[in-house]
Write a protein that holds these residues in place. Structure first.
Motif, PDB file in Angstrom:
ATOM      1  N   ARG A 103       0.837  -1.189   0.000  1.00  0.00           N
ATOM      2  CA  ARG A 103       0.000   0.000   0.000  1.00  0.00           C
ATOM      3  C   ARG A 103       0.876   1.245   0.000  1.00  0.00           C
ATOM      4  O   ARG A 103       1.924   1.289   0.654  1.00  0.00           O
ATOM      5  N   PRO A 104       0.468   2.312  -0.718  1.00  0.00           N
ATOM      6  CA  PRO A 104       1.227   3.560  -0.670  1.00  0.00           C
ATOM      7  C   PRO A 104       1.109   4.173   0.722  1.00  0.00           C
ATOM      8  O   PRO A 104       0.156   3.907   1.454  1.00  0.00           O
ATOM      9  N   VAL A 105       2.088   4.989   1.083  1.00  0.00           N
ATOM     10  CA  VAL A 105       2.147   5.569   2.422  1.00  0.00           C
ATOM     11  C   VAL A 105       2.048   7.087   2.368  1.00  0.00           C
ATOM     12  O   VAL A 105       2.638   7.731   1.496  1.00  0.00           O
ATOM     13  N   LYS A 126      -7.065   7.093   3.400  1.00  0.00           N
ATOM     14  CA  LYS A 126      -7.285   5.750   3.931  1.00  0.00           C
ATOM     15  C   LYS A 126      -8.294   4.978   3.089  1.00  0.00           C
ATOM     16  O   LYS A 126      -8.109   3.783   2.806  1.00  0.00           O
ATOM     17  N   LYS A 127      -9.354   5.668   2.651  1.00  0.00           N
ATOM     18  CA  LYS A 127     -10.341   5.016   1.786  1.00  0.00           C
ATOM     19  C   LYS A 127      -9.730   4.598   0.457  1.00  0.00           C
ATOM     20  O   LYS A 127     -10.134   3.601  -0.146  1.00  0.00           O
ATOM     21  N   ALA A 128      -8.726   5.365   0.010  1.00  0.00           N
ATOM     22  CA  ALA A 128      -8.072   5.078  -1.264  1.00  0.00           C
ATOM     23  C   ALA A 128      -6.967   4.035  -1.125  1.00  0.00           C
ATOM     24  O   ALA A 128      -6.269   3.733  -2.099  1.00  0.00           O
ATOM     25  N   GLY A 129      -6.815   3.483   0.055  1.00  0.00           N
ATOM     26  CA  GLY A 129      -5.861   2.399   0.236  1.00  0.00           C
ATOM     27  C   GLY A 129      -4.500   2.789   0.754  1.00  0.00           C
ATOM     28  O   GLY A 129      -3.577   1.963   0.748  1.00  0.00           O
ATOM     29  N   PHE A 130      -4.336   4.013   1.213  1.00  0.00           N
ATOM     30  CA  PHE A 130      -3.054   4.443   1.753  1.00  0.00           C
ATOM     31  C   PHE A 130      -2.902   4.029   3.214  1.00  0.00           C
ATOM     32  O   PHE A 130      -3.880   3.998   3.966  1.00  0.00           O
ATOM     33  N   ASP A 131      -1.688   3.722   3.606  1.00  0.00           N
ATOM     34  CA  ASP A 131      -1.347   3.633   5.016  1.00  0.00           C
ATOM     35  C   ASP A 131      -0.972   5.035   5.445  1.00  0.00           C
ATOM     36  O   ASP A 131      -0.110   5.664   4.809  1.00  0.00           O
ATOM     37  N   VAL A 132      -1.588   5.550   6.493  1.00  0.00           N
ATOM     38  CA  VAL A 132      -1.355   6.927   6.898  1.00  0.00           C
ATOM     39  C   VAL A 132      -0.702   6.960   8.277  1.00  0.00           C
ATOM     40  O   VAL A 132      -1.182   6.321   9.217  1.00  0.00           O
ATOM     41  N   ARG A 160      -2.096   3.732  17.393  1.00  0.00           N
ATOM     42  CA  ARG A 160      -0.761   3.766  17.996  1.00  0.00           C
ATOM     43  C   ARG A 160       0.307   3.282  17.026  1.00  0.00           C
ATOM     44  O   ARG A 160       1.389   3.848  16.944  1.00  0.00           O
ATOM     45  N   LYS A 161       0.009   2.215  16.307  1.00  0.00           N
ATOM     46  CA  LYS A 161       0.974   1.638  15.383  1.00  0.00           C
ATOM     47  C   LYS A 161       1.399   2.632  14.319  1.00  0.00           C
ATOM     48  O   LYS A 161       2.523   2.567  13.815  1.00  0.00           O
ATOM     49  N   HIS A 162       0.505   3.537  13.964  1.00  0.00           N
ATOM     50  CA  HIS A 162       0.782   4.502  12.902  1.00  0.00           C
ATOM     51  C   HIS A 162       1.142   5.891  13.442  1.00  0.00           C
ATOM     52  O   HIS A 162       1.113   6.870  12.697  1.00  0.00           O
ATOM     53  N   THR A 163       1.473   5.978  14.721  1.00  0.00           N
ATOM     54  CA  THR A 163       1.886   7.242  15.326  1.00  0.00           C
ATOM     55  C   THR A 163       3.328   7.120  15.795  1.00  0.00           C
ATOM     56  O   THR A 163       3.652   6.284  16.635  1.00  0.00           O
ATOM     57  N   ILE A 164       4.183   7.929  15.216  1.00  0.00           N
ATOM     58  CA  ILE A 164       5.609   7.900  15.518  1.00  0.00           C
ATOM     59  C   ILE A 164       6.026   9.245  16.110  1.00  0.00           C
ATOM     60  O   ILE A 164       5.769  10.291  15.526  1.00  0.00           O
ATOM     61  N   ALA A 165       6.640   9.213  17.274  1.00  0.00           N
ATOM     62  CA  ALA A 165       7.143  10.433  17.910  1.00  0.00           C
ATOM     63  C   ALA A 165       8.292  10.026  18.824  1.00  0.00           C
ATOM     64  O   ALA A 165       8.819   8.913  18.714  1.00  0.00           O
ATOM     65  N   GLN A 167      12.985   3.463   9.221  1.00  0.00           N
ATOM     66  CA  GLN A 167      13.124   2.350  10.171  1.00  0.00           C
ATOM     67  C   GLN A 167      11.792   1.703  10.521  1.00  0.00           C
ATOM     68  O   GLN A 167      11.648   0.471  10.467  1.00  0.00           O
ATOM     69  N   GLU A 168      10.814   2.532  10.886  1.00  0.00           N
ATOM     70  CA  GLU A 168       9.566   1.990  11.403  1.00  0.00           C
ATOM     71  C   GLU A 168       8.586   1.564  10.326  1.00  0.00           C
ATOM     72  O   GLU A 168       7.789   0.645  10.535  1.00  0.00           O
ATOM     73  N   ILE A 169       8.610   2.212   9.164  1.00  0.00           N
ATOM     74  CA  ILE A 169       7.650   1.891   8.106  1.00  0.00           C
ATOM     75  C   ILE A 169       8.244   0.933   7.083  1.00  0.00           C
ATOM     76  O   ILE A 169       7.599  -0.031   6.666  1.00  0.00           O
ATOM     77  N   TYR A 170       9.508   1.183   6.714  1.00  0.00           N
ATOM     78  CA  TYR A 170      10.108   0.390   5.638  1.00  0.00           C
ATOM     79  C   TYR A 170      11.134  -0.630   6.118  1.00  0.00           C
ATOM     80  O   TYR A 170      11.690  -1.390   5.320  1.00  0.00           O
ATOM     81  N   GLY A 171      11.397  -0.667   7.416  1.00  0.00           N
ATOM     82  CA  GLY A 171      12.287  -1.682   7.957  1.00  0.00           C
ATOM     83  C   GLY A 171      13.748  -1.496   7.617  1.00  0.00           C
ATOM     84  O   GLY A 171      14.527  -2.449   7.671  1.00  0.00           O
TER      85      GLY A 171
END
Length: 431
Positions: free
Chosen positions: A78-80, A244-250, A272-277, A318-322
Motif C-alpha cells: 500500500r502507498p504511504v 485511507k479510503k483510497a488504500g493508503f497507510d497513513v 498507535r501503530k501509525h503514530t511515531i514520535a 526504520q519503522e515503516i520500511y524496515g
C-alpha cells in the motif's frame, strides 16, 4: 504495556507561485480518469476550502497512487502518506498545551538535579531552574508550579526558547542540528518519573481544555502568554480519511512525545501503530526515564536521534520500511519512500521532500521548507496557507540562496537542489 514503550531499562543499564505548475505532473491515462471510474474513487470534500487548485492537485495524486491507479498490482504494498502533527494536523502546538496544563496542575516532578534531565543542559540553566523551583520539595514529588510563577516561567522558557529567563543559553555542547534539538528532546525528559498512562491523562485533559476554548483564546504560563486553544483542521481530517479510503497507510510523524501525540491522533483515525514520535525508555516499573529509544545506527540515547528534520526520515525508514542501521538516515529508492508528505516547518523538510507523489506544506513562513516549496523543483510541491488564522505575507524574500538551510553544525547556508544548484531567493506568494 505496548511494545514500543516496553523497552524497560534502568538508568544504570541504559548507560514564486507563478512558477508553480497549476497541477502536478500529468500521469499516464488510467481507469481513474474516466467519469465512471472516478465516481467510485474516494474524493476530497468540495465543501472544504483549499487554496487555488490544491485540492485538485492532491486529488490527482490520490487517484494516481491509490486503489484507482492502474499501475498498482495486487502484489504491491500500500502507498504511504505521512504527516507532521503540530500545526499540520491541528492548529497550535499540543506539546505546549500539555506542558501548560501540567504546570497549571503541579504535574512536573522535581528531579534530583536539573542538569541530569538533559546531557546538554548548562550550569546556568541548572542554577536558574534550581533557584526558581527551589529545593524544599523532595526529589520525585510535584513542584508547585500552579502558584510558583518563577518556577513555571523558567521551565517554560527553557522548553520554548532554549534559554533561561535571564537570557543565558540553557543547552550547550555538540549535537547534529538535523537530528535533534535539545529543548524538543527535553519535553519527555521533563516528564520523567511518570507512567505513560499518567502522561496520556494529562494530554487528554489538556486536549479537552484547548478544544473547548474559543479560536483566538490565549493562556498564561508563568508570565508567558501562549495560544489557549487548538482545533483539528477539517481539511486535513478529510484528507486523511480520503487517503485511507483510497488504500493508503497513513502515519503521523512528530517531534513531540509519543504518548501525547497518540492522544490526539486517534481522533483522526490514526492508531498507535501509525503514530511515531519521541519514544521514551521506561524503567522496570513502567515509568518514563530521560533516555530515548534510538534510530538507525544510534542506540538508546539521551536525545541524539529524535524525529526532527533528517531524524524524521530515519524514523520513517526504520519503522515503516524496515531499513536498519546507518542506511535509515539516507534517502531511499522510490519504492521505499512515502507517496505524500505533509508538514509546516523546517523540522519536516526532509521527509516531506522525500515524498514521490506530493509534498504538502502549510505556510508558517519557515525558511528552508518554504524555499523548497516555492522552488518546486519537481512540480509536486503543494503550498497552502494555514486553514485557521493564516500567516500574513512575509514582506521580505526567503533567503534561500544564502541562509535558509539548517546545517548539521547549527550554521546557516544556501538551500541546494538535488543537482547541486542553488535555490534562488523566493517571494512569499501563498498566504
Amino acid at each position: 504495556m505496548r511494545n514500543r514503550h516496553a523497552l524497560a531499562l534502568t538508568l544504570a543499564t541504559a548507560a514564486t507561485l507563478a512558477a508553480v505548475p497549476a497541477t502536478l505532473p500529468a500521469a499516464a491515462a488510467t481507469p481513474a480518469n474516466s467519469p465512471a471510474a472516478k465516481a467510485h474513487c474516494p474524493q476530497l470534500s468540495k465543501k472544504l476550502t483549499w487554496y487555488g487548485s490544491n485540492r485538485d492537485r492532491l486529488q490527482q495524486m490520490i487517484d494516481e497512487r491509490g486503489r484507482c491507479g492502474s499501475h498498482r498490482g495486487h502484489d504491491q504494498k500500500r502507498p504511504v502518506a505521512a504527516f507532521d502533527w503540530d500545526n499540520t494536523g491541528v492548529k497550535n502546538d499540543i506539546t505546549d498545551a500539555t506542558i501548560a496544563w501540567s504546570l497549571h496542575h503541579d504535574k512536573i516532578l522535581r528531579p534530583a538535579t536539573w542538569k541530569s534531565t538533559s546531557k546538554w543542559m548548562t550550569d546556568e540553566a541548572d542554577k536558574a531552574l534550581t533557584k526558581a523551583c527551589g529545593t524544599k520539595v523532595p526529589v520525585g514529588k510535584p513542584l508547585p508550579t500552579s502558584t510558583d510563577t518563577d518556577c513555571a516561567d523558567e521551565i517554560f522558557e527553557v522548553r520554548e526558547d532554549g534559554r533561561t529567563m535571564s537570557g543565558a543559553a540553557a543547552f550547550a555542547g555538540e549535537w547534529d542540528h538535523r537530528h535533534t534539538v535539545p529543548q524538543y528532546a527535553w519535553v519527555p525528559q521533563l516528564f520523567a518519573g511518570h507512567t505513560v498512562p499518567e502522561l496520556e491523562s494529562y494530554a487528554a485533559k489538556a486536549r479537552k481544555e484547548v478544544l473547548a476554548a474559543p479560536v483566538g483564546a490565549t493562556q498564561t504560563v508563568g508570565t508567558h502568554e501562549i495560544p489557549g486553544y487548538a482545533r483539528y483542521y477539517d481539511q486535513q481530517r478529510d484528507l486523511i480519511r480520503t487517503l485511507k479510503k483510497a488504500g493508503f497507510d497513513v502515519y503521523i510523524v512528530s517531534a513531540g512525545s509519543e504518548p501525547v501525540t497518540e492522544v490526539w491522533s486517534k481522533s483522526v483515525g490514526i492508531d498507535r501503530k501509525h503514530t511515531i514520535a519521541i519514544r521514551s525508555v521506561l524503567d522496570r516499573k513502567g515509568r518514563i526515564t530521560t533516555w530515548n529509544q534510538g534510530c538507525g545506527d544510534v542506540p538508546v540515547n539521551k536525545g541524539e536521534a529524535i524525529p526532527y528534520i533528517d531524524g524524521k526520515r530515519c524514523w520513517i525508514n526504520q519503522e515503516i520500511y524496515g531499513v536498519k542501521g546507518k542506511s535509515a538516515w539516507e534517502k531511499q529508492d522510490p519504492s521505499h519512500r512515502i507517496a505524500l508528505g505533509g508538514g509546516d516547518a523546517d523540522t519536516d523538510v526532509t521527509f516531506v521532500g522525500d515524498a514521490t507523489g506530493a509534498h504538502l506544506v502549510l505556510n508558517r513562513n519557515k525558511n528552508e521548507v518554504m524555499c523548497r516549496g516555492y522552488d518546486n523543483a519537481d512540480g509536486r510541491w503543494v503550498v497552502n496557507p494555514m486553514f485557521i488564522e493564516p500567516m500574513k505575507q512575509k514582506p521580505d524574500l526567503y533567503p534561500c540562496s544564502t541562509a535558509a538551510y539548517n546545517a548539521p553544525d547549527g550554521s546557516k547556508g544556501p538551500v541546494l537542489r538535488d543537482d547541486g544548484s542553488v535555490v534562488p531567493d523566493q517571494a512569499d506568494a501563498v498566504f
